[in-house]
Scaffold this motif. Structure first.
Motif, PDB file in Angstrom:
ATOM      1  N   SER A 103      24.668  64.905  71.189  1.00  0.00           N
ATOM      2  CA  SER A 103      23.572  65.824  70.872  1.00  0.00           C
ATOM      3  C   SER A 103      23.343  66.774  72.054  1.00  0.00           C
ATOM      4  CB  SER A 103      22.288  65.028  70.619  1.00  0.00           C
ATOM      5  OG  SER A 103      21.859  64.419  71.832  1.00  0.00           O
ATOM      6  N   PRO A 104      22.598  67.848  71.836  1.00  0.00           N
ATOM      7  CA  PRO A 104      22.228  68.710  72.961  1.00  0.00           C
ATOM      8  C   PRO A 104      21.438  67.959  74.038  1.00  0.00           C
ATOM      9  CG  PRO A 104      21.912  69.887  70.908  1.00  0.00           C
ATOM     10  CD  PRO A 104      22.213  68.448  70.550  1.00  0.00           C
ATOM     11  N   ASP A 105      20.579  67.025  73.630  1.00  0.00           N
ATOM     12  CA  ASP A 105      19.820  66.247  74.616  1.00  0.00           C
ATOM     13  C   ASP A 105      20.749  65.400  75.483  1.00  0.00           C
ATOM     14  OD1 ASP A 105      17.393  67.289  73.784  1.00  0.00           O
ATOM     15  OD2 ASP A 105      16.943  65.596  72.453  1.00  0.00           O
ATOM     16  N   ALA A 106      21.754  64.784  74.864  1.00  0.00           N
ATOM     17  CA  ALA A 106      22.719  63.979  75.615  1.00  0.00           C
ATOM     18  C   ALA A 106      23.536  64.859  76.556  1.00  0.00           C
ATOM     19  CB  ALA A 106      23.638  63.212  74.665  1.00  0.00           C
ATOM     20  N   ALA A 107      23.891  66.060  76.111  1.00  0.00           N
ATOM     21  CA  ALA A 107      24.644  66.984  76.962  1.00  0.00           C
ATOM     22  C   ALA A 107      23.797  67.415  78.153  1.00  0.00           C
ATOM     23  CB  ALA A 107      25.097  68.202  76.157  1.00  0.00           C
ATOM     24  N   HIS A 108      22.533  67.735  77.899  1.00  0.00           N
ATOM     25  CA  HIS A 108      21.660  68.163  78.989  1.00  0.00           C
ATOM     26  C   HIS A 108      21.454  67.030  79.994  1.00  0.00           C
ATOM     27  CE1 HIS A 108      19.024  71.199  80.696  1.00  0.00           C
ATOM     28  NE2 HIS A 108      18.194  70.218  81.009  1.00  0.00           N
ATOM     29  N   ALA A 109      21.301  65.793  79.498  1.00  0.00           N
ATOM     30  CA  ALA A 109      21.145  64.636  80.395  1.00  0.00           C
ATOM     31  C   ALA A 109      22.409  64.444  81.234  1.00  0.00           C
ATOM     32  CB  ALA A 109      20.834  63.382  79.587  1.00  0.00           C
ATOM     33  N   ALA A 110      23.584  64.616  80.623  1.00  0.00           N
ATOM     34  CA  ALA A 110      24.848  64.495  81.362  1.00  0.00           C
ATOM     35  C   ALA A 110      24.937  65.578  82.429  1.00  0.00           C
ATOM     36  CB  ALA A 110      26.036  64.587  80.403  1.00  0.00           C
ATOM     37  N   TYR A 111      24.603  66.802  82.060  1.00  0.00           N
ATOM     38  CA  TYR A 111      24.613  67.923  83.009  1.00  0.00           C
ATOM     39  C   TYR A 111      23.694  67.616  84.192  1.00  0.00           C
ATOM     40  CZ  TYR A 111      23.042  72.307  85.019  1.00  0.00           C
ATOM     41  OH  TYR A 111      22.670  73.288  85.910  1.00  0.00           O
ATOM     42  N   GLU A 112      22.479  67.186  83.905  1.00  0.00           N
ATOM     43  CA  GLU A 112      21.504  66.904  84.970  1.00  0.00           C
ATOM     44  C   GLU A 112      21.973  65.766  85.867  1.00  0.00           C
ATOM     45  OE1 GLU A 112      18.856  68.430  86.138  1.00  0.00           O
ATOM     46  OE2 GLU A 112      18.997  70.003  84.627  1.00  0.00           O
ATOM     47  N   SER A 113      22.620  64.759  85.295  1.00  0.00           N
ATOM     48  CA  SER A 113      23.056  63.623  86.115  1.00  0.00           C
ATOM     49  C   SER A 113      24.190  64.003  87.063  1.00  0.00           C
ATOM     50  CB  SER A 113      23.471  62.446  85.234  1.00  0.00           C
ATOM     51  OG  SER A 113      24.711  62.700  84.608  1.00  0.00           O
ATOM     52  N   CYS A 129      24.608  75.725  87.041  1.00  0.00           N
ATOM     53  CA  CYS A 129      24.498  75.653  88.491  1.00  0.00           C
ATOM     54  C   CYS A 129      25.851  75.933  89.130  1.00  0.00           C
ATOM     55  CB  CYS A 129      23.984  74.284  88.934  1.00  0.00           C
ATOM     56  SG  CYS A 129      25.137  72.924  88.623  1.00  0.00           S
ATOM     57  N   TRP A 130      25.786  76.307  90.402  1.00  0.00           N
ATOM     58  CA  TRP A 130      26.983  76.472  91.210  1.00  0.00           C
ATOM     59  C   TRP A 130      27.393  75.098  91.724  1.00  0.00           C
ATOM     60  CZ3 TRP A 130      29.553  81.034  91.855  1.00  0.00           C
ATOM     61  CH2 TRP A 130      28.887  82.190  91.466  1.00  0.00           C
ATOM     62  N   THR A 131      28.685  74.855  91.850  1.00  0.00           N
ATOM     63  CA  THR A 131      29.198  73.646  92.490  1.00  0.00           C
ATOM     64  C   THR A 131      30.017  74.094  93.702  1.00  0.00           C
ATOM     65  OG1 THR A 131      31.221  73.606  91.146  1.00  0.00           O
ATOM     66  CG2 THR A 131      29.294  72.424  90.263  1.00  0.00           C
ATOM     67  N   ASP A 132      30.540  73.153  94.462  1.00  0.00           N
ATOM     68  CA  ASP A 132      31.331  73.511  95.648  1.00  0.00           C
ATOM     69  C   ASP A 132      32.548  74.351  95.305  1.00  0.00           C
ATOM     70  OD1 ASP A 132      29.625  72.186  97.325  1.00  0.00           O
ATOM     71  OD2 ASP A 132      30.833  70.356  97.406  1.00  0.00           O
ATOM     72  N   ASP A 133      33.144  74.092  94.138  1.00  0.00           N
ATOM     73  CA  ASP A 133      34.384  74.779  93.793  1.00  0.00           C
ATOM     74  C   ASP A 133      34.318  75.547  92.489  1.00  0.00           C
ATOM     75  OD1 ASP A 133      34.219  72.576  92.164  1.00  0.00           O
ATOM     76  OD2 ASP A 133      36.206  71.793  92.652  1.00  0.00           O
ATOM     77  N   GLY A 134      33.096  75.767  91.963  1.00  0.00           N
ATOM     78  CA  GLY A 134      32.987  76.504  90.716  1.00  0.00           C
ATOM     79  C   GLY A 134      31.580  76.525  90.160  1.00  0.00           C
ATOM     80  N   VAL A 135      31.506  76.415  88.833  1.00  0.00           N
ATOM     81  CA  VAL A 135      30.217  76.419  88.134  1.00  0.00           C
ATOM     82  C   VAL A 135      30.235  75.353  87.042  1.00  0.00           C
ATOM     83  CG1 VAL A 135      29.731  78.858  88.588  1.00  0.00           C
ATOM     84  CG2 VAL A 135      30.968  78.226  86.516  1.00  0.00           C
ATOM     85  N   ARG A 136      29.052  74.889  86.698  1.00  0.00           N
ATOM     86  CA  ARG A 136      28.888  73.927  85.606  1.00  0.00           C
ATOM     87  C   ARG A 136      27.704  74.416  84.785  1.00  0.00           C
ATOM     88  NH1 ARG A 136      28.554  68.831  88.256  1.00  0.00           N
ATOM     89  NH2 ARG A 136      30.817  68.941  88.221  1.00  0.00           N
ATOM     90  N   PHE A 137      27.844  74.346  83.441  1.00  0.00           N
ATOM     91  CA  PHE A 137      26.718  74.738  82.593  1.00  0.00           C
ATOM     92  C   PHE A 137      26.758  73.958  81.289  1.00  0.00           C
ATOM     93  CE2 PHE A 137      30.085  77.817  81.843  1.00  0.00           C
ATOM     94  CZ  PHE A 137      30.109  78.025  80.475  1.00  0.00           C
ATOM     95  N   VAL A 138      25.580  73.874  80.682  1.00  0.00           N
ATOM     96  CA  VAL A 138      25.437  73.181  79.407  1.00  0.00           C
ATOM     97  C   VAL A 138      25.184  74.230  78.335  1.00  0.00           C
ATOM     98  CG1 VAL A 138      22.961  72.718  79.740  1.00  0.00           C
ATOM     99  CG2 VAL A 138      24.268  71.267  78.214  1.00  0.00           C
ATOM    100  N   TRP A 139      25.840  74.051  77.170  1.00  0.00           N
ATOM    101  CA  TRP A 139      25.714  74.981  76.045  1.00  0.00           C
ATOM    102  C   TRP A 139      25.585  74.109  74.798  1.00  0.00           C
ATOM    103  CZ3 TRP A 139      27.171  80.477  76.057  1.00  0.00           C
ATOM    104  CH2 TRP A 139      27.112  81.059  74.788  1.00  0.00           C
ATOM    105  N   GLY A 140      24.367  73.956  74.319  1.00  0.00           N
ATOM    106  CA  GLY A 140      24.175  73.071  73.161  1.00  0.00           C
ATOM    107  C   GLY A 140      24.573  71.649  73.515  1.00  0.00           C
ATOM    108  N   ARG A 141      25.513  71.100  72.759  1.00  0.00           N
ATOM    109  CA  ARG A 141      25.959  69.726  73.037  1.00  0.00           C
ATOM    110  C   ARG A 141      27.221  69.669  73.888  1.00  0.00           C
ATOM    111  NH1 ARG A 141      29.225  66.870  70.190  1.00  0.00           N
ATOM    112  NH2 ARG A 141      30.687  67.894  68.840  1.00  0.00           N
ATOM    113  N   LEU A 142      27.544  70.798  74.543  1.00  0.00           N
ATOM    114  CA  LEU A 142      28.739  70.892  75.380  1.00  0.00           C
ATOM    115  C   LEU A 142      28.358  71.086  76.848  1.00  0.00           C
ATOM    116  CD1 LEU A 142      30.684  73.485  73.193  1.00  0.00           C
ATOM    117  CD2 LEU A 142      30.946  70.988  73.157  1.00  0.00           C
ATOM    118  N   VAL A 143      29.137  70.470  77.738  1.00  0.00           N
ATOM    119  CA  VAL A 143      29.003  70.719  79.169  1.00  0.00           C
ATOM    120  C   VAL A 143      30.327  71.297  79.640  1.00  0.00           C
ATOM    121  CG1 VAL A 143      28.610  69.742  81.454  1.00  0.00           C
ATOM    122  CG2 VAL A 143      27.358  68.835  79.491  1.00  0.00           C
ATOM    123  N   PHE A 144      30.254  72.474  80.274  1.00  0.00           N
ATOM    124  CA  PHE A 144      31.422  73.170  80.800  1.00  0.00           C
ATOM    125  C   PHE A 144      31.494  72.958  82.306  1.00  0.00           C
ATOM    126  CE2 PHE A 144      30.594  75.257  76.872  1.00  0.00           C
ATOM    127  CZ  PHE A 144      31.777  75.831  76.448  1.00  0.00           C
TER     128      PHE A 144
END
Length: 180
Positions: A103-113, A129-144
């Protein structure tokens, strides 16, 4: 982190995303997540190596290496992997890993963790957010997770953000609840 997944050597000619047009009551076909990732050289100077791979986390473990241990407890349902190379600096690579959750909630929780503690915000998707070597973002139920291995002369986080911009432009607003 070492990527060892063997990508196909054939070059994808590219896919143009169809516009959703109503012509005589017919809508264009839905776009898959794999099609939303830039194909061929559509993210110049970054070029897709082979094609987008998709499967479960167990099958992706060889390619994502030690990162699998971070994602496993979060229980992603599916993973997409894409590898891009720089057209003038062949040793430079960008990797795109997309993790689908229940679900989007599960994706957001994964992103935050997995969000680094003091990470600067990155404006993409629902949160990023920015990471040391790139970027990470959540889109609906997906984490990129978009990251690079660039040698000197190319800023890997900034290059990852550049590719993420192409991805965001290509993402359909109505991605099916179960991306293919």
């Amino acid at each position: 982190m070492t990527k060892t997944l063997r990508w196909r050597s054939t070059r994808d000619a590219g896919v143009i995303l169809p516009a959703v047009l109503l012509l005589g009551g017919c809508a264009a076909p839905r776009v898959t997540l794999a099609e939303a990732l830039p194909q061929g050289g559509r993210a110049t100077p970054w070029e897709l190596v082979g094609s987008v791979w998709s499967g479960d986390l167990d099958a992706a473990e060889q390619a994502i290496g030690e990162q699998a241990a971070h994602w496993r407890p979060l229980q992603p349902r599916r993973v997409w992997l894409a590898l891009y190379r720089h057209d003038q600096k062949p040793a430079a690579r960008l990797s795109v890993c997309v993790f689908a959750f229940e679900s989007p909630d599960a994706a957001h929780a994964a992103y935050e963790s997995l969000r680094p503690g003091q990470a600067a915000p990155f404006n993409a998707g629902d949160a990023g957010c920015w990471t040391d070597d790139g970027v990470r973002f959540v889109w609906g139920r997906l984490v990129f997770d978009v990251f690079g291995n660039q040698p000197r002369g190319l800023a890997r986080a900034e290059q990852a953000a550049y590719l993420a911009g192409f991805i965001e432009q290509r993402m359909p607003p109505d991605l099916p609840s179960e991306p293919r």
